[in-house]
Design a protein around this motif. Structure first.
Motif, PDB file in Angstrom:
ATOM      1  N   PRO A 105      42.716 -39.326  54.654  1.00 29.88           N
ATOM      2  CA  PRO A 105      44.137 -39.157  55.021  1.00 29.88           C
ATOM      3  C   PRO A 105      44.735 -37.869  54.457  1.00 29.88           C
ATOM      4  O   PRO A 105      45.396 -37.117  55.186  1.00 29.88           O
ATOM      5  CB  PRO A 105      44.822 -40.378  54.400  1.00 29.88           C
ATOM      6  CG  PRO A 105      43.752 -41.314  54.027  1.00 29.88           C
ATOM      7  CD  PRO A 105      42.486 -40.569  53.909  1.00 29.88           C
ATOM      8  N   GLY A 106      44.485 -37.616  53.190  1.00 30.83           N
ATOM      9  CA  GLY A 106      45.038 -36.418  52.565  1.00 30.83           C
ATOM     10  C   GLY A 106      44.555 -35.158  53.234  1.00 30.83           C
ATOM     11  O   GLY A 106      45.317 -34.215  53.472  1.00 30.83           O
TER      12      GLY A 106
ATOM     13  N   LEU B 110      52.418 -41.488  47.672  1.00 24.36           N
ATOM     14  CA  LEU B 110      51.689 -42.112  46.574  1.00 24.36           C
ATOM     15  C   LEU B 110      50.335 -42.626  47.061  1.00 24.36           C
ATOM     16  O   LEU B 110      49.301 -42.370  46.449  1.00 24.36           O
ATOM     17  CB  LEU B 110      52.516 -43.262  45.991  1.00 24.36           C
ATOM     18  CG  LEU B 110      51.874 -43.888  44.769  1.00 24.36           C
ATOM     19  CD1 LEU B 110      51.878 -42.908  43.619  1.00 24.36           C
ATOM     20  CD2 LEU B 110      52.568 -45.168  44.385  1.00 24.36           C
ATOM     21  N   ALA B 111      50.349 -43.337  48.201  1.00 18.60           N
ATOM     22  CA  ALA B 111      49.095 -43.874  48.728  1.00 18.60           C
ATOM     23  C   ALA B 111      48.110 -42.742  49.000  1.00 18.60           C
ATOM     24  O   ALA B 111      46.957 -42.773  48.550  1.00 18.60           O
ATOM     25  CB  ALA B 111      49.367 -44.662  50.005  1.00 18.60           C
TER      26      ALA B 111
ATOM     27  N   GLN C  66      55.185 -33.518  53.459  1.00 23.17           N
ATOM     28  CA  GLN C  66      55.287 -33.585  52.002  1.00 23.17           C
ATOM     29  C   GLN C  66      54.400 -34.669  51.400  1.00 23.17           C
ATOM     30  O   GLN C  66      54.424 -34.877  50.188  1.00 23.17           O
ATOM     31  CB  GLN C  66      56.742 -33.865  51.602  1.00 23.17           C
ATOM     32  CG  GLN C  66      57.656 -32.698  51.855  1.00 23.17           C
ATOM     33  CD  GLN C  66      58.942 -32.809  51.062  1.00 23.17           C
ATOM     34  OE1 GLN C  66      58.970 -33.322  49.956  1.00 23.17           O
ATOM     35  NE2 GLN C  66      60.020 -32.322  51.632  1.00 23.17           N
ATOM     36  N   ALA C  67      53.643 -35.375  52.249  1.00 24.28           N
ATOM     37  CA  ALA C  67      52.909 -36.527  51.737  1.00 24.28           C
ATOM     38  C   ALA C  67      51.719 -36.130  50.871  1.00 24.28           C
ATOM     39  O   ALA C  67      51.265 -36.920  50.053  1.00 24.28           O
ATOM     40  CB  ALA C  67      52.445 -37.410  52.889  1.00 24.28           C
ATOM     41  N   MET C  68      51.207 -34.926  51.056  1.00 20.59           N
ATOM     42  CA  MET C  68      50.057 -34.522  50.246  1.00 20.59           C
ATOM     43  C   MET C  68      50.430 -33.246  49.513  1.00 20.59           C
ATOM     44  O   MET C  68      50.419 -32.163  50.084  1.00 20.59           O
ATOM     45  CB  MET C  68      48.853 -34.300  51.161  1.00 20.59           C
ATOM     46  CG  MET C  68      47.617 -33.836  50.446  1.00 20.59           C
ATOM     47  SD  MET C  68      46.811 -35.156  49.543  1.00 20.59           S
ATOM     48  CE  MET C  68      45.329 -34.290  49.026  1.00 20.59           C
TER      49      MET C  68
ATOM     50  N   ALA D 107      51.415 -44.539  33.754  1.00 21.14           N
ATOM     51  CA  ALA D 107      52.364 -43.499  33.339  1.00 21.14           C
ATOM     52  C   ALA D 107      52.316 -42.324  34.317  1.00 21.14           C
ATOM     53  O   ALA D 107      53.354 -41.818  34.741  1.00 21.14           O
ATOM     54  CB  ALA D 107      52.046 -43.024  31.938  1.00 21.14           C
ATOM     55  N   SER D 108      51.113 -41.915  34.693  1.00 22.50           N
ATOM     56  CA  SER D 108      51.006 -40.772  35.597  1.00 22.50           C
ATOM     57  C   SER D 108      51.511 -41.139  36.977  1.00 22.50           C
ATOM     58  O   SER D 108      52.147 -40.336  37.665  1.00 22.50           O
ATOM     59  CB  SER D 108      49.570 -40.284  35.678  1.00 22.50           C
ATOM     60  OG  SER D 108      48.789 -41.226  36.368  1.00 22.50           O
ATOM     61  N   ILE D 109      51.259 -42.371  37.381  1.00 26.70           N
ATOM     62  CA  ILE D 109      51.725 -42.789  38.699  1.00 26.70           C
ATOM     63  C   ILE D 109      53.244 -42.844  38.716  1.00 26.70           C
ATOM     64  O   ILE D 109      53.886 -42.400  39.672  1.00 26.70           O
ATOM     65  CB  ILE D 109      51.073 -44.119  39.093  1.00 26.70           C
ATOM     66  CG1 ILE D 109      49.590 -43.854  39.384  1.00 26.70           C
ATOM     67  CG2 ILE D 109      51.749 -44.745  40.303  1.00 26.70           C
ATOM     68  CD1 ILE D 109      48.762 -45.052  39.637  1.00 26.70           C
TER      69      ILE D 109
END
Lengths: 316, 307
Positions: A31-32, B100-101, B160-162, B206-208
């Motif tokens: 996906p990325g 995030l996914a 903006q998703a990646m 924490a990073s998430i």
């Protein structure tokens, strides 16, 4: 006999298992990578527009229309370089960007050193929190506030008993761009350097105070050398930003009266591409954008390569 | 051992300070305090302005002049403002969840160093290209438009998703997850998806959280993409506010104004009204601000102290 047979089976099974495991990894990346290909790589292919007379057509797709359009070589680049205001725009871009970088870094280090001298931890924390507020807000909001404050009947003019229209004045516009940008980012810079200071071994200070070093000497001979590697690293990496004068900020704050001092490559590319209807608006706008991207990329890669080679920096 | 030495040498607060040192500390505190006021004042001024009566700009500092809720009652009756607000919420929630996914999934394979992964170099090359080079405004616009995304929320969300910079933050955290944990899960027959979901994600909360907050704030703050990809009835809040400012600027420069223009100028030029809208747009950021600051500094520290 039987033994080797099972061994072979096991080996094949193992290979199959490993293949399945690897496929899972590729599936995760899919996906990325699709998103990056579509929204980053495709537009990069699209910069071919800068070399052709691209005309958008309603019924053919972008790439088909693009590759059918007439190749004109560097004609649009020539148009840009011979613009009467080209040197001014280039100068504005680099001048604004450089001043922002330099003032921000120097102020960030100074602020971090001053914050570090505070004896009360609570006060230190409170200040950091307050300095950080503008950093998390967008230029639309900050720009609205700045426009309000610096307007003719705004608070700044009232406080100083002046009647200056700051945002329409070529004498003031760059100063306002730079100072408001520093205002937005100084908290971030200070916290960054403060984090570096907190990593200095405290026993060094103890040894120094036993030897009778005063605070100023401790600051000069322990703190500053201690964060010097970070200062150098940040400065080197910042070189990559010399073409980024702050597109969104300028777009929010500027107006035609201050084009002379505030117009940068990004704003010109935007105005040509989107706001000035003409036959070649897309190709011309792409050309000037590409000119900036290429120079920017060279500086970025150069600074990161230098940091990686000489300063042991790695992104990942 | 080290701790006891530090404790012994730590100066108590009543430690006798030399006079120059005291002067320095006082001046320093005052200086930092005035800088803090410089950071806070514009926001206090904004708040006071939004509660003042119309066109009180310049007269208001931090106390409202003739306190009134006019600006806010006017906004409540303005459906445009609320639909813009709703659009911003939608894009922030959808955009953050999607990002995030996508980023967690992509960060995991790239965080593994010992694992076999054909084409790793290609993946990394694509990421690095996206970090240092861009096709620019117009080609990106053309691609998005030709995909049929114009005036759809996906035009704001998908590009903006990646974000590879945020993904690297995740990669660096994922690498800190103890290898033994992953090994033992593998021996029990867990595949990569299971290891990611059951082991890696729970041990890098924490990073998430950092990435979630940063992405959400980014979405909330984005306005330029809304301006070029959406038509005016679908503007997100920040774009809506930019448009007000932009229209106002254009009107002020227009030398021969029609009666309509003058009417519009009166509402747009109302600084109390604008202040109220800006203030409402700030509220969501202020709500997550304490968390954002904490995690942001954490993420920053990771970058600064990375050996």
């Amino acid at each position: 006999m039987v033994g080797t047979d099972t061994a072979g089976k096991l080996k094949r099974k193992n290979r199959l298992y490993r293949l399945r495991q690897e496929l899972q990894l590729h599936a995760m990346l899919l996906p990325g990578m699709i998103l990056l290909t579509v929204f980053v790589i495709f537009p990069i292919i699209g910069v071919y527009m800068a070399f052709t007379q691209y005309r958008p057509s309603p019924d053919t797709g972008f790439f088909r229309a693009l590759f059918q359009s007439r190749f004109v070589g560097f004609r649009f680049f020539n148009d840009i370089f011979t613009r009467p205001d080209f040197t001014q725009i280039l100068f504005n871009t680099v001048y604004i960007a450089l001043l922002k970088i330099i003032i921000q870094t120097v102020l960030g280090i100074t602020l971090a050193l001053l914050l570090n001298e505070l004896r009360s931890g609570a006060l230190k924390k409170t200040f950091q929190t307050v300095y950080f507020i503008p950093f998390f807000l967008s230029w639309t909001l900050l720009g609205s506030i700045v426009t309000e404050m610096f307007s003719l009947d705004g608070i700044v003019n009232k406080l100083f008993g002046q009647e200056i229209s700051f945002l329409a004045s070529n004498d003031w516009f760059r100063a306002i761009l730079i100072s408001t940008d520093v205002w937005k980012n100084m908290g971030y810079q200070a916290v960054y350097f403060l984090a570096a200071i907190s990593c200095i071994d405290p026993t060094q200070y103890e040894a120094a105070s036993v030897d009778g070093a005063n605070y100023w000497q401790q600051c000069r001979h322990i703190t500053l050398p201690g964060i010097m590697p970070i200062i150098i690293l940040v400065s080197v990496l910042n070189i990559g930003n010399v073409m980024n004068a702050g597109f969104e900020q300028i777009l929010v704050l500027y107006n035609p009266l201050v084009y002379k001092t505030g117009d940068i490559i990004d704003t010109v590319a935007y105005r040509i591409g989107f706001l000035t209807p003409s036959l070649d608006q897309y190709s011309l706008g792409t050309a000037i954008g590409l000119f900036k991207s290429v120079i920017s990329c060279v500086f970025f890669l150069g600074s990161y390569a230098f940091a990686a080679k000489k300063l042991n920096y790695s992104i990942m | 051992m080290k701790v006891t030495v530090r404790k012994k040498n730590k100066k108590p607060l009543h430690y006798k300070l030399s006079i120059p040192r005291r002067i320095f500390l006082t001046v320093n505190t005052l200086l930092l305090l005035s800088l803090a006021l410089l950071c806070a004042f514009p926001f206090l001024n904004l708040l006071a302005l939004s509660f003042s009566e119309s066109n009180a700009a310049g007269m208001v500092t931090v106390i409202p002049k003739n306190f009134t809720l006019n600006a806010y009652t006017y906004l409540i009756n303005k459906p445009q403002f609320f639909s813009a607000f709703w659009m911003s919420i939608k894009r922030a929630v959808l955009g953050t969840a999607l990002a995030l996914a996508v980023m967690v999934l992509a960060a995991y394979p790239l965080s593994l160093t010992g694992e076999r992964l054909h084409g790793r170099r290609v993946y990394i090359a694509i990421c690095i290209t996206s970090m240092f080079f861009s096709g620019g405004l117009i080609p990106t616009f053309m691609v998005i438009k030709s995909l049929g995304l114009y005036n759809k929320i996906w035009a704001l969300v998908l590009p903006q998703a990646m974000n590879c910079w945020s993904m690297i933050l995740l990669i660096n955290f994922f690498r800190k997850v103890p290898a033994e944990l992953k090994e033992s899960a593998k021996i029990e027959g867990a595949g990569h998806f299971r290891i990611l979901l059951n082991i890696v994600v729970p041990s890098s909360t924490a990073s998430i959280a950092t990435v979630v907050l940063l992405t959400a704030i980014q979405h909330w703050n984005s306005w330029f993409d809304g301006y070029i990809y959406m038509s005016s009835e679908n503007y997100p809040l920040q774009t809506y506010i930019y448009n007000l400012l932009d229209t106002l600027k254009a009107l002020q420069q227009n030398t021969n104004k029609t009666a309509e223009d003058l009417e519009l100028l009166k509402t747009l030029g109302d600084s109390t009204l604008r202040s109220a809208q800006v203030f409402i747009a700030i509220i969501p950021i202020m709500l997550v601000y304490p968390m954002a600051q904490k995690y942001f500094i954490k993420g920053l520290l990771l970058g600064a102290v990375k050996e």
